[in-house]
Design a protein around this motif. Structure first.
Motif, short mmCIF file in Angstrom:
data_model
loop_
_atom_site.label_atom_id
_atom_site.label_comp_id
_atom_site.label_asym_id
_atom_site.label_seq_id
_atom_site.Cartn_x
_atom_site.Cartn_y
_atom_site.Cartn_z
N SER A 113 1.20 -4.69 -3.41
CA SER A 113 2.05 -3.62 -3.92
C SER A 113 2.07 -3.63 -5.45
O SER A 113 2.03 -4.68 -6.09
N ARG A 114 2.18 -2.43 -6.05
CA ARG A 114 2.26 -2.35 -7.50
C ARG A 114 3.51 -3.03 -8.03
O ARG A 114 3.54 -3.49 -9.18
N PHE A 115 4.53 -3.15 -7.19
CA PHE A 115 5.75 -3.81 -7.62
C PHE A 115 5.56 -5.32 -7.72
O PHE A 115 6.31 -6.00 -8.40
N ARG A 116 4.57 -5.82 -7.00
CA ARG A 116 4.25 -7.24 -7.12
C ARG A 116 3.16 -7.48 -8.16
O ARG A 116 3.14 -8.52 -8.81
N GLN A 117 2.27 -6.51 -8.32
CA GLN A 117 1.18 -6.67 -9.27
C GLN A 117 1.63 -6.51 -10.72
O GLN A 117 0.98 -7.00 -11.63
N ASP A 118 2.74 -5.81 -10.92
CA ASP A 118 3.25 -5.59 -12.28
C ASP A 118 3.94 -6.86 -12.76
O ASP A 118 4.99 -7.25 -12.26
N PRO A 119 3.38 -7.54 -13.77
CA PRO A 119 3.97 -8.81 -14.24
C PRO A 119 5.34 -8.65 -14.89
O PRO A 119 6.07 -9.63 -15.06
N LEU A 120 5.70 -7.42 -15.27
CA LEU A 120 7.00 -7.19 -15.90
C LEU A 120 8.12 -6.95 -14.89
O LEU A 120 9.27 -6.80 -15.27
#
Length: 239
Positions: A113-120
């Motif tokens: 998920s992009r929510f997990r891939q986004d380090p911020l």
């Protein structure tokens, strides 16, 4: 231009918006002005437009569709003994063990998920979102198929029927059980259930960077229909 997202904002604890790009870039000065007051904005559109706008891309979502054929209705071979596919009744209380294992599978389903891939994303957004998604699936009585070996849940898949088509929402097989035919059997069971309802199409979305999933869906006969580049724009930061 920017749509306020009350659900995401309440869930994450800060103001979230969405900007969907059309066929051309919007007035960037106007967008910058409107963006003030948002802490996070999802920018979604064709890859070229998102890149032209200078927003930092996080992921590319691929929407896929499959037309079910009669040959898809035969159960796939399974290399693991004593693995059973069945429907999980969500109207009854689940055991503590099932609840724990299903939560693990729900979080596994969103590992790309992009929510997990986004380090911020450092406020447990990913965990909050997928936990809430599972609660929605439960409350809205989506169909859930599980793969069990004894009391252990090895995988699951959820789907719903909408506008003449089935949609797969969550799908995962635990790490050490992958590559043994469990995922193929779960998907085959969905094909059977959907076909029995008189429908012949199944749709789903995945992340292009998830090469294993893309390969799996390609071998299962899914065809990519649309790609959407998604950026996470934080207006307080330069982009």
């Amino acid at each position: 231009m920017i749509q306020f997202l009350p659900f995401d904002s309440a869930l994450f604890g800060y103001r979230v918006g969405k900007l969907v790009l059309g066929r051309s870039l919007p007035d960037l000065e106007g967008v910058q002005t409107q963006a003030q007051g948002f802490e996070l904005i999802y920018v979604m559109g064709k890859p070229g437009l998102v890149k032209m706008g200078g927003w930092p891309p996080i992921s590319t979502r691929v929407d896929l569709v499959k037309a079910i054929r009669k040959t898809d209705l035969d159960p796939e071979s399974n290399e693991m003994d004593e693995v059973f596919i069945s429907e999980q009744d969500l109207s009854v209380s689940l055991s503590a063990s099932d609840q724990r294992q299903l939560r693990e599978l729900v979080l596994t389903s969103g590992q790309w998920s992009r929510f997990r891939q986004d380090p911020l994303m450092a406020n447990q957004e990913y965990e909050k979102l997928y936990t809430t998604w599972w609660e929605t699936i439960t409350s809205q009585n989506h169909r859930v198929m599980v793969a069990r070996r004894g009391k252990r849940l090895l995988g699951f898949i959820t789907f719903r029927l909408l506008r003449g088509r089935a949609y797969v929402d969550l799908f995962a097989v635990e790490g050490k059980s992958q590559g043994k035919g469990i995922g193929r059997n779960l998907m085959s069971r969905v094909f059977q259930e959907v076909y029995a309802k008189g429908l012949v199409q199944v749709g789903l979305s995945t992340q292009k960077a998830n090469e294993r999933a893309m390969d799996f869906y390609g071998r299962a006969g899914f065809q990519p229909m649309k790609e959407t580049l998604i950026a996470h724009w934080r207006p307080g930061n330069s982009h």
